[in-house]
Motif scaffolding. Structure first.
Motif, PDB file in Angstrom:
ATOM      1  N   SER A  55      63.847  71.254  69.282  1.00 34.39           N
ATOM      2  CA  SER A  55      63.067  72.018  68.297  1.00 34.39           C
ATOM      3  C   SER A  55      62.366  73.211  68.935  1.00 34.39           C
ATOM      4  O   SER A  55      62.174  74.240  68.284  1.00 34.39           O
ATOM      5  N   ARG A  82      70.571  75.213  68.435  1.00 34.17           N
ATOM      6  CA  ARG A  82      71.252  75.336  67.139  1.00 34.17           C
ATOM      7  C   ARG A  82      71.224  74.010  66.393  1.00 34.17           C
ATOM      8  O   ARG A  82      70.978  73.963  65.184  1.00 34.17           O
ATOM      9  N   HIS A 123      67.735  73.463  64.997  1.00 39.42           N
ATOM     10  CA  HIS A 123      67.124  74.578  64.262  1.00 39.42           C
ATOM     11  C   HIS A 123      65.855  75.005  65.003  1.00 39.42           C
ATOM     12  O   HIS A 123      64.777  75.163  64.412  1.00 39.42           O
ATOM     13  N   LYS A 181      63.414  76.930  68.243  1.00 36.67           N
ATOM     14  CA  LYS A 181      62.884  78.238  68.604  1.00 36.67           C
ATOM     15  C   LYS A 181      62.566  78.247  70.085  1.00 36.67           C
ATOM     16  O   LYS A 181      62.511  77.197  70.733  1.00 36.67           O
ATOM     17  N   GLU A 190      70.625  83.546  63.069  1.00 33.16           N
ATOM     18  CA  GLU A 190      70.782  82.093  63.103  1.00 33.16           C
ATOM     19  C   GLU A 190      69.468  81.360  62.802  1.00 33.16           C
ATOM     20  O   GLU A 190      69.420  80.124  62.801  1.00 33.16           O
ATOM     21  N   GLY A 191      68.396  82.123  62.616  1.00 36.30           N
ATOM     22  CA  GLY A 191      67.109  81.508  62.339  1.00 36.30           C
ATOM     23  C   GLY A 191      66.404  80.976  63.563  1.00 36.30           C
ATOM     24  O   GLY A 191      65.439  80.213  63.448  1.00 36.30           O
ATOM     25  N   ILE A 192      66.867  81.369  64.766  1.00 39.71           N
ATOM     26  CA  ILE A 192      66.220  80.948  66.007  1.00 39.71           C
ATOM     27  C   ILE A 192      65.230  82.031  66.428  1.00 39.71           C
ATOM     28  O   ILE A 192      65.626  83.125  66.831  1.00 39.71           O
TER      29      ILE A 192
END
Length: 214
Positions: free
Chosen positions: A62, A110, A113, A115, A157-159
């Motif tokens: 995460s 990935r 999800h 960071k 990718e939302g990272i």
């Protein structure tokens, strides 16, 4: 939530690991020479990254905190200091090591999800440039640039990727004259990491949330 912190054997990294575990978060730490339950990772060695990724075996992450770093050029003189080998060794840890860590664990991020938090320094700022510590400053500026570019590439990718200054902390690196305790630093950093998201990706902030000029 699963957190992985590099360079967690001492200083801010160790304090972050303890803080997350105390809160009940599943947290892992790495060290070049691991003790206890720390995982082995020499951030300068590509084979070590491969081994860590294999050991984690796709575990969703995460939050990846790239904390491992060195500051070896304290007290060097402009006239006779800053040897080439010191430049290479510092960049191998503070810049290449950060990239290799993120690259190796990208499948885990990935899957989770996740960071990324990169611990740089306010000394990376070209707006705040009083001189000295050329190797450390240049390496942290490169880490800042790396983080900003990764933020752009991973945004689809939302990272999210954030770059942070932990403060001048009372650790082996910061010394006894530093202005804040490890506890103060990590409490603030954990708040910053929690707030990191698509809207703030690419941020460059102090431990207390103060924006740092580039």
């Amino acid at each position: 939530m699963t957190v992985l912190i590099t360079g967690a054997n001492r200083g801010v990294g160790a304090a972050l690991l303890a803080r997350y575990r105390k809160s009940g978060t599943a947290a892992m730490g790495t060290s070049r020479k691991p003790v206890g339950d720390l995982l082995a990772l020499d951030v300068t060695d590509p084979a070590s990254h491969t081994a860590l990724a294999r050991r984690l075996n796709g575990l969703p992450i995460s939050l990846l905190i790239c904390n491992a770093g060195v500051y070896p050029d304290k007290g060097q003189t402009l006239e006779k200091g800053y040897p080439a080998a010191l430049w290479a060794a510092t960049f191998a840890t503070n810049v290449t090591g950060v990239f290799l860590t993120i690259q190796a664990l990208l499948p885990n991020l990935r899957a989770g999800h996740g960071k990324v938090a990169i611990l740089s320094s306010q000394m990376a700022s070209q707006s705040l440039a009083p001189g000295g510590s050329y190797i450390y400053r240049a390496s942290k500026a490169a880490a800042l640039n790396l983080g900003r570019n990764l933020a752009a590439d991973l945004a689809p990718e939302g990272i999210a990727v954030g770059i942070y200054h932990p403060g001048w902390v009372q650790t082996d690196m910061g010394g006894p004259g530093a202005t804040i305790s490890p506890k103060q630093s990590v409490e603030g950093l954990c708040e910053r990491f929690a707030a990191l998201g698509p809207e703030t990706t690419g941020c460059f902030e102090e431990w207390d949330g103060t924006p740092i000029p580039f």
